[in-house]
Design a protein around this motif. Structure first.
Motif, PDB file in Angstrom:
ATOM      1  N   ALA A  27      28.154  -0.619  21.779  1.00  0.00           N
ATOM      2  CA  ALA A  27      29.052  -1.356  22.679  1.00  0.00           C
ATOM      3  C   ALA A  27      30.510  -1.110  22.311  1.00  0.00           C
ATOM      4  O   ALA A  27      31.342  -0.880  23.189  1.00  0.00           O
ATOM      5  CB  ALA A  27      28.733  -2.840  22.620  1.00  0.00           C
ATOM      6  N   ASP A  31      33.172   0.695  24.648  1.00  0.00           N
ATOM      7  CA  ASP A  31      34.129  -0.298  25.135  1.00  0.00           C
ATOM      8  C   ASP A  31      33.513  -1.222  26.183  1.00  0.00           C
ATOM      9  O   ASP A  31      34.073  -1.456  27.259  1.00  0.00           O
ATOM     10  CB  ASP A  31      35.394   0.375  25.682  1.00  0.00           C
ATOM     11  CG  ASP A  31      36.551  -0.594  25.866  1.00  0.00           C
ATOM     12  OD1 ASP A  31      36.621  -1.592  25.123  1.00  0.00           O
ATOM     13  OD2 ASP A  31      37.384  -0.359  26.770  1.00  0.00           O
ATOM     14  N   ILE A  32      32.303  -1.713  25.858  1.00  0.00           N
ATOM     15  CA  ILE A  32      31.630  -2.703  26.688  1.00  0.00           C
ATOM     16  C   ILE A  32      31.119  -3.804  25.759  1.00  0.00           C
ATOM     17  O   ILE A  32      31.130  -3.654  24.538  1.00  0.00           O
ATOM     18  CB  ILE A  32      30.475  -2.093  27.519  1.00  0.00           C
ATOM     19  CG1 ILE A  32      29.442  -1.416  26.622  1.00  0.00           C
ATOM     20  CG2 ILE A  32      31.001  -1.121  28.551  1.00  0.00           C
ATOM     21  CD1 ILE A  32      28.249  -0.848  27.365  1.00  0.00           C
ATOM     22  N   HIS A  33      30.662  -4.906  26.320  1.00  0.00           N
ATOM     23  CA  HIS A  33      30.206  -6.035  25.516  1.00  0.00           C
ATOM     24  C   HIS A  33      28.790  -5.790  24.997  1.00  0.00           C
ATOM     25  O   HIS A  33      27.959  -5.219  25.698  1.00  0.00           O
ATOM     26  CB  HIS A  33      30.250  -7.315  26.354  1.00  0.00           C
ATOM     27  CG  HIS A  33      30.280  -8.554  25.525  1.00  0.00           C
ATOM     28  ND1 HIS A  33      29.145  -9.131  25.028  1.00  0.00           N
ATOM     29  CD2 HIS A  33      31.316  -9.298  25.086  1.00  0.00           C
ATOM     30  CE1 HIS A  33      29.476 -10.203  24.329  1.00  0.00           C
ATOM     31  NE2 HIS A  33      30.795 -10.327  24.354  1.00  0.00           N
ATOM     32  N   TYR A  36      25.943  -6.959  27.103  1.00  0.00           N
ATOM     33  CA  TYR A  36      25.697  -6.098  28.264  1.00  0.00           C
ATOM     34  C   TYR A  36      24.772  -4.944  27.864  1.00  0.00           C
ATOM     35  O   TYR A  36      23.848  -4.594  28.609  1.00  0.00           O
ATOM     36  CB  TYR A  36      27.012  -5.580  28.843  1.00  0.00           C
ATOM     37  CG  TYR A  36      26.835  -4.809  30.130  1.00  0.00           C
ATOM     38  CD1 TYR A  36      26.515  -5.453  31.307  1.00  0.00           C
ATOM     39  CD2 TYR A  36      26.983  -3.427  30.155  1.00  0.00           C
ATOM     40  CE1 TYR A  36      26.334  -4.746  32.486  1.00  0.00           C
ATOM     41  CE2 TYR A  36      26.815  -2.711  31.327  1.00  0.00           C
ATOM     42  CZ  TYR A  36      26.485  -3.384  32.487  1.00  0.00           C
ATOM     43  OH  TYR A  36      26.307  -2.682  33.648  1.00  0.00           O
ATOM     44  N   PRO A  47      23.709  -0.233  34.974  1.00  0.00           N
ATOM     45  CA  PRO A  47      25.080   0.169  34.647  1.00  0.00           C
ATOM     46  C   PRO A  47      25.778   0.863  35.819  1.00  0.00           C
ATOM     47  O   PRO A  47      25.142   1.551  36.608  1.00  0.00           O
ATOM     48  CB  PRO A  47      24.907   1.129  33.475  1.00  0.00           C
ATOM     49  CG  PRO A  47      23.546   1.693  33.660  1.00  0.00           C
ATOM     50  CD  PRO A  47      22.726   0.592  34.269  1.00  0.00           C
ATOM     51  N   VAL A  51      30.284   2.964  33.390  1.00  0.00           N
ATOM     52  CA  VAL A  51      29.584   2.565  32.160  1.00  0.00           C
ATOM     53  C   VAL A  51      28.634   3.668  31.714  1.00  0.00           C
ATOM     54  O   VAL A  51      28.521   3.950  30.517  1.00  0.00           O
ATOM     55  CB  VAL A  51      28.846   1.221  32.357  1.00  0.00           C
ATOM     56  CG1 VAL A  51      27.938   0.918  31.174  1.00  0.00           C
ATOM     57  CG2 VAL A  51      29.858   0.102  32.553  1.00  0.00           C
ATOM     58  N   ARG A  54      30.688   6.129  29.880  1.00  0.00           N
ATOM     59  CA  ARG A  54      31.109   5.587  28.579  1.00  0.00           C
ATOM     60  C   ARG A  54      29.964   5.615  27.572  1.00  0.00           C
ATOM     61  O   ARG A  54      30.148   5.963  26.407  1.00  0.00           O
ATOM     62  CB  ARG A  54      31.607   4.148  28.732  1.00  0.00           C
ATOM     63  CG  ARG A  54      32.953   4.038  29.392  1.00  0.00           C
ATOM     64  CD  ARG A  54      33.346   2.584  29.466  1.00  0.00           C
ATOM     65  NE  ARG A  54      34.608   2.415  30.157  1.00  0.00           N
ATOM     66  CZ  ARG A  54      35.146   1.239  30.414  1.00  0.00           C
ATOM     67  NH1 ARG A  54      34.530   0.119  30.055  1.00  0.00           N
ATOM     68  NH2 ARG A  54      36.298   1.163  31.047  1.00  0.00           N
TER      69      ARG A  54
END
Length: 76
Positions: A27, A31-33, A36, A47, A51, A54
């Protein structure tokens, strides 16, 4: 035949584990939570294209390679 979200989640989890990354590390790199990532791996979330790119970058692969593995699990 698997649901595409479930198939994507299994592929993502497998790639993450092969890279020896925790959900939190993946994550952070993407650069995502973290929650998630967990939801995607469990097939609860689908996604976005951004995403996907990423996640692929964080896993040092390409979106097309990820999708090819998902495609093999899903009967279209």
């Amino acid at each position: 035949m698997e649901n595409s979200n479930v198939a994507f989640g299994k592929v993502l989890a497998s790639l993450r584990q092969s890279a020896r990354l925790s959900q939190e590390e993946l994550a952070e790199r993407a650069d995502i939570h973290r929650t998630y990532v967990s939801q995607v791996e469990r097939g609860l979330k689908s996604p976005t294209l951004i995403v996907l790119f990423r996640l692929a970058s964080a896993l040092e692969t390409t979106p097309s390679r990820i999708l090819k593995q998902v495609e093999a699990k899903v009967s279209l």
